[in-house]
Design a protein around this motif. Structure first.
Motif, mmCIF file in Angstrom:
data_model
loop_
_atom_site.group_PDB
_atom_site.id
_atom_site.type_symbol
_atom_site.label_atom_id
_atom_site.label_comp_id
_atom_site.label_asym_id
_atom_site.label_seq_id
_atom_site.Cartn_x
_atom_site.Cartn_y
_atom_site.Cartn_z
ATOM 1 N N GLU A 230 -9.990 56.849 17.584
ATOM 2 C CA GLU A 230 -9.364 55.899 16.678
ATOM 3 C C GLU A 230 -8.784 56.610 15.461
ATOM 4 O O GLU A 230 -9.278 57.644 15.026
ATOM 5 C CB GLU A 230 -10.387 54.850 16.219
ATOM 6 C CG GLU A 230 -10.957 54.037 17.371
ATOM 7 C CD GLU A 230 -12.051 53.094 16.924
ATOM 8 O OE1 GLU A 230 -12.551 53.296 15.794
ATOM 9 O OE2 GLU A 230 -12.409 52.167 17.678
ATOM 10 N N GLY A 231 -7.736 56.023 14.901
ATOM 11 C CA GLY A 231 -7.152 56.534 13.681
ATOM 12 C C GLY A 231 -7.910 56.050 12.471
ATOM 13 O O GLY A 231 -8.882 55.293 12.568
ATOM 14 N N ALA A 232 -7.472 56.475 11.293
ATOM 15 C CA ALA A 232 -8.158 56.109 10.064
ATOM 16 C C ALA A 232 -8.114 54.605 9.811
ATOM 17 O O ALA A 232 -9.010 54.043 9.199
ATOM 18 C CB ALA A 232 -7.538 56.855 8.878
ATOM 19 N N SER A 233 -7.054 53.936 10.297
ATOM 20 C CA SER A 233 -6.941 52.493 10.083
ATOM 21 C C SER A 233 -7.687 51.685 11.124
ATOM 22 O O SER A 233 -7.709 50.459 11.059
ATOM 23 C CB SER A 233 -5.456 52.095 10.098
ATOM 24 O OG SER A 233 -4.865 52.426 11.354
ATOM 25 N N GLY A 234 -8.315 52.354 12.115
ATOM 26 C CA GLY A 234 -9.091 51.660 13.126
ATOM 27 C C GLY A 234 -8.394 51.483 14.448
ATOM 28 O O GLY A 234 -9.028 51.131 15.436
ATOM 29 N N THR A 236 -6.466 52.511 17.996
ATOM 30 C CA THR A 236 -6.609 53.588 18.967
ATOM 31 C C THR A 236 -5.355 54.452 18.971
ATOM 32 O O THR A 236 -4.233 53.940 19.102
ATOM 33 C CB THR A 236 -6.849 53.015 20.375
ATOM 34 O OG1 THR A 236 -8.056 52.252 20.368
ATOM 35 C CG2 THR A 236 -6.972 54.135 21.397
ATOM 36 N N ILE A 237 -5.530 55.738 18.790
ATOM 37 C CA ILE A 237 -4.388 56.643 18.789
ATOM 38 C C ILE A 237 -4.354 57.504 20.046
ATOM 39 O O ILE A 237 -3.333 58.112 20.352
ATOM 40 C CB ILE A 237 -4.397 57.545 17.536
ATOM 41 C CG1 ILE A 237 -5.673 58.410 17.496
ATOM 42 C CG2 ILE A 237 -4.250 56.735 16.284
ATOM 43 C CD1 ILE A 237 -5.677 59.408 16.367
ATOM 44 N N ASN A 238 -5.444 57.573 20.783
ATOM 45 C CA ASN A 238 -5.472 58.347 22.018
ATOM 46 C C ASN A 238 -6.620 57.850 22.873
ATOM 47 O O ASN A 238 -7.673 57.473 22.348
ATOM 48 C CB ASN A 238 -5.653 59.837 21.736
ATOM 49 C CG ASN A 238 -5.033 60.700 22.827
ATOM 50 O OD1 ASN A 238 -4.700 60.216 23.912
ATOM 51 N ND2 ASN A 238 -4.870 61.984 22.548
ATOM 52 N N SER A 239 -6.409 57.832 24.171
ATOM 53 C CA SER A 239 -7.462 57.362 25.067
ATOM 54 C C SER A 239 -7.255 57.965 26.441
ATOM 55 O O SER A 239 -6.143 58.371 26.804
ATOM 56 C CB SER A 239 -7.469 55.831 25.154
ATOM 57 O OG SER A 239 -6.284 55.353 25.764
ATOM 58 N N VAL A 240 -8.325 58.018 27.200
ATOM 59 C CA VAL A 240 -8.262 58.467 28.584
ATOM 60 C C VAL A 240 -9.342 57.719 29.368
ATOM 61 O O VAL A 240 -10.436 57.460 28.848
ATOM 62 C CB VAL A 240 -8.464 59.994 28.693
ATOM 63 C CG1 VAL A 240 -9.812 60.421 28.146
ATOM 64 C CG2 VAL A 240 -8.309 60.477 30.121
ATOM 65 N N VAL A 241 -9.006 57.323 30.575
ATOM 66 C CA VAL A 241 -9.934 56.600 31.444
ATOM 67 C C VAL A 241 -10.055 57.376 32.745
ATOM 68 O O VAL A 241 -9.034 57.757 33.345
ATOM 69 C CB VAL A 241 -9.444 55.160 31.718
ATOM 70 C CG1 VAL A 241 -10.385 54.459 32.687
ATOM 71 C CG2 VAL A 241 -9.339 54.381 30.418
ATOM 72 N N ARG A 242 -11.283 57.583 33.196
ATOM 73 C CA ARG A 242 -11.514 58.353 34.412
ATOM 74 C C ARG A 242 -12.346 57.524 35.389
ATOM 75 O O ARG A 242 -13.425 57.049 35.061
ATOM 76 C CB ARG A 242 -12.241 59.665 34.082
ATOM 77 C CG ARG A 242 -12.362 60.605 35.267
ATOM 78 C CD ARG A 242 -11.009 61.182 35.616
ATOM 79 N NE ARG A 242 -10.477 61.979 34.494
ATOM 80 C CZ ARG A 242 -9.192 62.104 34.233
ATOM 81 N NH1 ARG A 242 -8.290 61.471 34.983
ATOM 82 N NH2 ARG A 242 -8.783 62.839 33.214
ATOM 83 N N LEU A 243 -11.814 57.349 36.604
ATOM 84 C CA LEU A 243 -12.529 56.620 37.656
ATOM 85 C C LEU A 243 -13.477 57.571 38.374
ATOM 86 O O LEU A 243 -13.107 58.684 38.710
ATOM 87 C CB LEU A 243 -11.533 56.021 38.652
ATOM 88 C CG LEU A 243 -12.116 55.466 39.955
ATOM 89 C CD1 LEU A 243 -12.967 54.217 39.682
ATOM 90 C CD2 LEU A 243 -10.980 55.167 40.956
ATOM 91 N N PHE A 244 -14.703 57.118 38.599
ATOM 92 C CA PHE A 244 -15.616 57.898 39.429
ATOM 93 C C PHE A 244 -16.443 56.940 40.290
ATOM 94 O O PHE A 244 -16.623 55.762 39.977
ATOM 95 C CB PHE A 244 -16.526 58.808 38.588
ATOM 96 C CG PHE A 244 -17.497 58.094 37.686
ATOM 97 C CD1 PHE A 244 -18.789 57.827 38.095
ATOM 98 C CD2 PHE A 244 -17.110 57.715 36.406
ATOM 99 C CE1 PHE A 244 -19.692 57.183 37.238
ATOM 100 C CE2 PHE A 244 -17.994 57.083 35.551
ATOM 101 C CZ PHE A 244 -19.278 56.805 35.974
#
Length: 247
Positions: A230-234, A236-244
């Protein structure tokens, strides 16, 4: 009041030159610069010892560490310097561009410094470090400084091996210190394991198993490891999802 016979005394004296002790450091203890400045940091050699004879030096070695997110080096060619006296002669120069980084200051730390003399001897000399202060760090509206880490790299969330047969490892990389959220979600969208606390205390590798003791213990099925930064303002600035898959 008495007359004495004069005597001439001839003394032959052989003297060795007194040792000259040098120290190596920067031309100032603190440098003040702005983002975007092209700057030079001069390294000087100093001494307070007298010179009984000229001192011949072949080379200087000076290893300097700094914050690479704040200072970008500008390579230059080899430089030749002649040390005339011990009053603070510049012997080397490091050129940088000041950029927005992950802090508002960077130490210039001399880790090792030495002199190679004309007689083949090498001497390790005392070193002095300095500090670079950035005077115009960008700030949010509430006054908090805005920092970035251009060397952070992309987020990594990998499960290996996948599918999970006996035990696998969820590997997390390039997450800011004390930042990020990490959840394990099932196919229905329910959070089954919340690993945010462990992530923010420094954990980066998590074991996965269908039974026994592991960081993530799940019955057979399909799951998603979701990593958010998350960025300073709350937001989401980056994310990744991985299936397993757990078998």
């Amino acid at each position: 009041s008495k007359s004495v016979d004069p005597t001439n005394i001839v003394v032959n004296v052989t003297m060795k030159p007194r040792p000259v002790r040098f120290s190596m450091g920067f031309i100032a203890d603190t440098f003040y610069h702005r983002i975007g400045d092209t700057v030079s940091f001069d390294v000087v050699l100093t001494t307070t010892d007298p010179f009984d004879q000229p001192v011949t030096m072949n080379s200087f070695v000076c290893d300097v560490t700094f914050n690479p997110t704040m200072l970008v080096t500008l390579p230059s060619g080899e430089q030749t310097r002649e040390v005339i006296d011990g009053s603070g002669q510049v012997i080397a120069q490091g050129r940088f561009v000041v950029v927005l980084g992950d802090a508002d200051r960077s130490p210039l730390t001399i880790k090792q410094s030495s002199i190679s003399y004309g007689d083949g001897k090498t001497q390790t000399v005392q070193s002095r470090s300095a500090m670079v202060l950035v005077t115009n760090v960008w700030r949010y509206q509430d006054g908090r400084p805005r920092y970035v880490n251009p060397m952070q790299g992309v987020l990594v969330a990998d499960v290996d091996p996948n599918p999970v047969v006996s035990q696998s490892t969820l590997t997390i990389r390039n997450v800011p210190n004390q930042g990020g959220r990490l959840d394990v979600i099932d196919a229905l969208g329910q959070v089954r394991v919340d690993l945010t606390g462990k992530l923010r205390t420094g954990a980066r590798d998590f074991t996965i198993s269908s039974s026994g003791s592991a960081d993530i213990v799940l019955p057979a099925g399909s799951y998603y490891a979701r990593l958010l930064v998350e960025g300073a303002s709350g937001g989401t600035i980056n994310s990744v999802v991985r299936l397993f898959v757990v078998q």
